[in-house]
Design an enzyme around this catalytic site. Sequence first.
Site, mmCIF file in Angstrom:
data_model
loop_
_atom_site.group_PDB
_atom_site.id
_atom_site.type_symbol
_atom_site.label_atom_id
_atom_site.label_comp_id
_atom_site.label_asym_id
_atom_site.label_seq_id
_atom_site.Cartn_x
_atom_site.Cartn_y
_atom_site.Cartn_z
ATOM 1 N N HIS A 177 39.368 39.940 38.096
ATOM 2 C CA HIS A 177 40.188 39.344 39.151
ATOM 3 C C HIS A 177 39.279 38.649 40.129
ATOM 4 O O HIS A 177 38.176 39.130 40.408
ATOM 5 C CB HIS A 177 41.000 40.440 39.868
ATOM 6 C CG HIS A 177 42.121 39.883 40.666
ATOM 7 N ND1 HIS A 177 41.958 39.381 41.929
ATOM 8 C CD2 HIS A 177 43.426 39.705 40.344
ATOM 9 C CE1 HIS A 177 43.118 38.938 42.360
ATOM 10 N NE2 HIS A 177 44.029 39.123 41.424
ATOM 11 N N ASP A 190 48.224 42.599 35.264
ATOM 12 C CA ASP A 190 48.833 42.163 34.001
ATOM 13 C C ASP A 190 48.539 43.101 32.843
ATOM 14 O O ASP A 190 49.136 42.987 31.781
ATOM 15 C CB ASP A 190 48.316 40.766 33.628
ATOM 16 C CG ASP A 190 48.794 39.743 34.624
ATOM 17 O OD1 ASP A 190 49.963 39.841 35.018
ATOM 18 O OD2 ASP A 190 48.013 38.869 35.010
HETATM 19 N N1 ACO Z 1 36.637 39.238 29.789
HETATM 20 C C1 ACO Z 1 35.311 39.043 29.588
HETATM 21 N N2 ACO Z 1 34.495 38.508 30.498
HETATM 22 C C2 ACO Z 1 35.014 38.160 31.682
HETATM 23 C C3 ACO Z 1 36.385 38.346 31.969
HETATM 24 C C4 ACO Z 1 37.202 38.921 30.976
HETATM 25 N N3 ACO Z 1 38.505 39.105 31.191
HETATM 26 N N4 ACO Z 1 36.642 37.907 33.206
HETATM 27 C C5 ACO Z 1 35.485 37.457 33.699
HETATM 28 N N5 ACO Z 1 34.489 37.613 32.785
HETATM 29 C C6 ACO Z 1 33.069 37.304 32.950
HETATM 30 C C7 ACO Z 1 32.816 35.820 32.890
HETATM 31 O O1 ACO Z 1 32.521 35.389 31.575
HETATM 32 C C8 ACO Z 1 31.623 35.691 33.807
HETATM 33 O O2 ACO Z 1 30.480 36.150 33.106
HETATM 34 P P1 ACO Z 1 29.048 35.446 33.343
HETATM 35 O O3 ACO Z 1 28.702 35.758 34.789
HETATM 36 O O4 ACO Z 1 28.130 36.098 32.361
HETATM 37 O O5 ACO Z 1 29.242 33.980 33.112
HETATM 38 C C9 ACO Z 1 31.901 36.703 34.911
HETATM 39 O O6 ACO Z 1 32.718 37.712 34.289
HETATM 40 C C10 ACO Z 1 32.618 36.140 36.114
HETATM 41 O O7 ACO Z 1 33.800 35.451 35.647
HETATM 42 P P2 ACO Z 1 34.495 34.256 36.420
HETATM 43 O O8 ACO Z 1 35.343 33.504 35.460
HETATM 44 O O9 ACO Z 1 33.474 33.500 37.186
HETATM 45 O O10 ACO Z 1 35.400 35.048 37.469
HETATM 46 P P3 ACO Z 1 36.602 34.455 38.271
HETATM 47 O O11 ACO Z 1 36.717 35.259 39.513
HETATM 48 O O12 ACO Z 1 36.478 32.980 38.428
HETATM 49 O O13 ACO Z 1 37.838 34.692 37.295
HETATM 50 C C11 ACO Z 1 39.759 35.587 36.246
HETATM 51 C C12 ACO Z 1 38.826 35.635 37.489
HETATM 52 C C13 ACO Z 1 40.261 34.162 36.003
HETATM 53 C C14 ACO Z 1 40.971 36.481 36.529
HETATM 54 C C15 ACO Z 1 38.957 36.104 35.012
HETATM 55 O O14 ACO Z 1 38.498 37.409 35.249
HETATM 56 C C16 ACO Z 1 39.789 36.036 33.715
HETATM 57 O O15 ACO Z 1 39.832 34.991 33.082
HETATM 58 N N6 ACO Z 1 40.454 37.162 33.337
HETATM 59 C C17 ACO Z 1 41.301 37.175 32.157
HETATM 60 C C18 ACO Z 1 42.651 36.546 32.491
HETATM 61 C C19 ACO Z 1 43.510 37.429 33.370
HETATM 62 O O16 ACO Z 1 43.673 38.633 33.137
HETATM 63 N N7 ACO Z 1 44.103 36.801 34.427
HETATM 64 C C20 ACO Z 1 45.023 37.497 35.332
HETATM 65 C C21 ACO Z 1 44.491 37.488 36.731
HETATM 66 S S1 ACO Z 1 45.548 38.422 37.778
HETATM 67 C C22 ACO Z 1 46.828 37.398 38.109
HETATM 68 O O17 ACO Z 1 46.792 36.208 38.041
HETATM 69 C C23 ACO Z 1 48.042 38.050 38.522
#
Ligand code: ACO
Length: 430
Positions: free
Chosen positions: A307, A365
């Site tokens: 998140h 979620d």
């Molecule tokens: N699975 C694996 N790796 C992940 C995940 C995940 N679900 N989420 C983040 N990471 C990793 C990224 O690859 C990144 O790794 P790195 O530093 O080695 O490059 C690091 O964690 C940071 O990720 P970001 O994408 O920069 O984090 P951000 O805060 O921008 O993204 C998000 C948050 C979009 C929710 C992300 O965690 C994601 O895509 N999760 C899966 C989708 C999801 O569950 N969305 C629901 C959000 S809640 C809502 O909207 C109600």
Amino acid sequence: MNSKRNATLTVGNKKYELPVLSPSAGPDAIDIRKLYSSANLFAYDPGFTSTASCQSTITFVDGEAGNLLYRGYPVEQLAKQSSFIEVCYLLLYGNLPSAEELEEFEQSVTIHTMVHDQMTNFFRGFRRDAHPMAIITGVMGAMSAFYHDSTDIRDPMQREIASIRMIAKLPTIVAMAFKYSIGQPFVFPKNRLSYAANFMRMCFKVPCESYKVQPAISRALDRIFILHADHEQNASTSTVRLAGSSGANPFACIAAGIACLWGPAHGGANEACLKMLHEIQSPDRIPEFIKRAKDPSDDFRLMGFGHRVYKNFDPRAKILKESADEILSELGDADNPILKVARELERIAVDDEYFRERRLYPNVDFYSGIILSAIGFPTAMFTPIFALSRTVGWISQWKEMIADPALKIGRPRQMYIGETGRNYDESKNP
Ligand code: ACO
């Protein structure tokens, strides 16, 4: 908000004093509104990771502590002790209602649940296999054509009427979108039922069978509505505010929010998460998916994990994990194989160094899809149900913005990195 101290920005040999503002909770913010006019500088912040776009009194998220407050109340208390309709009142008007205020509010929502009959024809224009989110986005936008008498945003009464109309009619519209997508006749609202029970009935009743809503199940759905009701300046809420900042009508603004919510990185994640759990199928395949999620050359992510704001845990996920256990036992499905996969996936991932280092925990979620699926909703309905719950949050934020004397059209700047000084003639006739 008054500033008690300044931050000093030094660029070359020039210094600029920037006021530091202190909100009632959360980190202080540097006021950079005059940065461009005084220093000819922009702030660069793609994804707004360090930018507060507004002042708000509605919702507070403490991502480090894993706290979520609606108008100052912890969401855990509201989920356990309140009802969605009471939470709607709280978000919209700022305080919990008295018994009479609640009754009056509930009554005004209840008497607006039917949609204009001509809207039925509008539904019929969609392809029969259209995704309910596509239909809802279109129908919400079209409400400005059906309810034109509540589109003048300068009139507080019209704003109020539009708000009640959207909160009251969205369950009907979402249920109609569902019924249309599965080829069943629309079911009219039944106003003596609660908000959640009425929605369930409109989704699951068919004319040839009787249908009775189980109170424990409608209560679980009501809890899902409460937990999704608002979440400060997330992508869809910011979209609503940005659309509304131009003076667009309320139905258009909420339609924009619904469209944004559909994305898989936002509200679409619950659908994607359940699909992923089904794909994993059994606990022994979890390591394979964990490996993929950690592989930088694979764009697969664990859906329902991570998140932008919660870096400890998402309090909504904690409540929904308990709810999932309760509902599946209530339905006699405590050994549900998907719930087993989810629990095991959570256990393995939160212990894994990759996820711990990046502070990735289950989000709202992760468990909501399991509950919705146990209730009987297909995955395509998960995001529409999120939209239905979030509508009150979007409206509260939109109303707050419209009433704010500091309202300005939202217009971010950019860092242009493209070509400059090209000449058409020289390019065409080198
Ligand atoms: N699975 C694996 N790796 C992940 C995940 C995940 N679900 N989420 C983040 N990471 C990793 C990224 O690859 C990144 O790794 P790195 O530093 O080695 O490059 C690091 O964690 C940071 O990720 P970001 O994408 O920069 O984090 P951000 O805060 O921008 O993204 C998000 C948050 C979009 C929710 C992300 O965690 C994601 O895509 N999760 C899966 C989708 C999801 O569950 N969305 C629901 C959000 S809640 C809502 O909207 C109600």
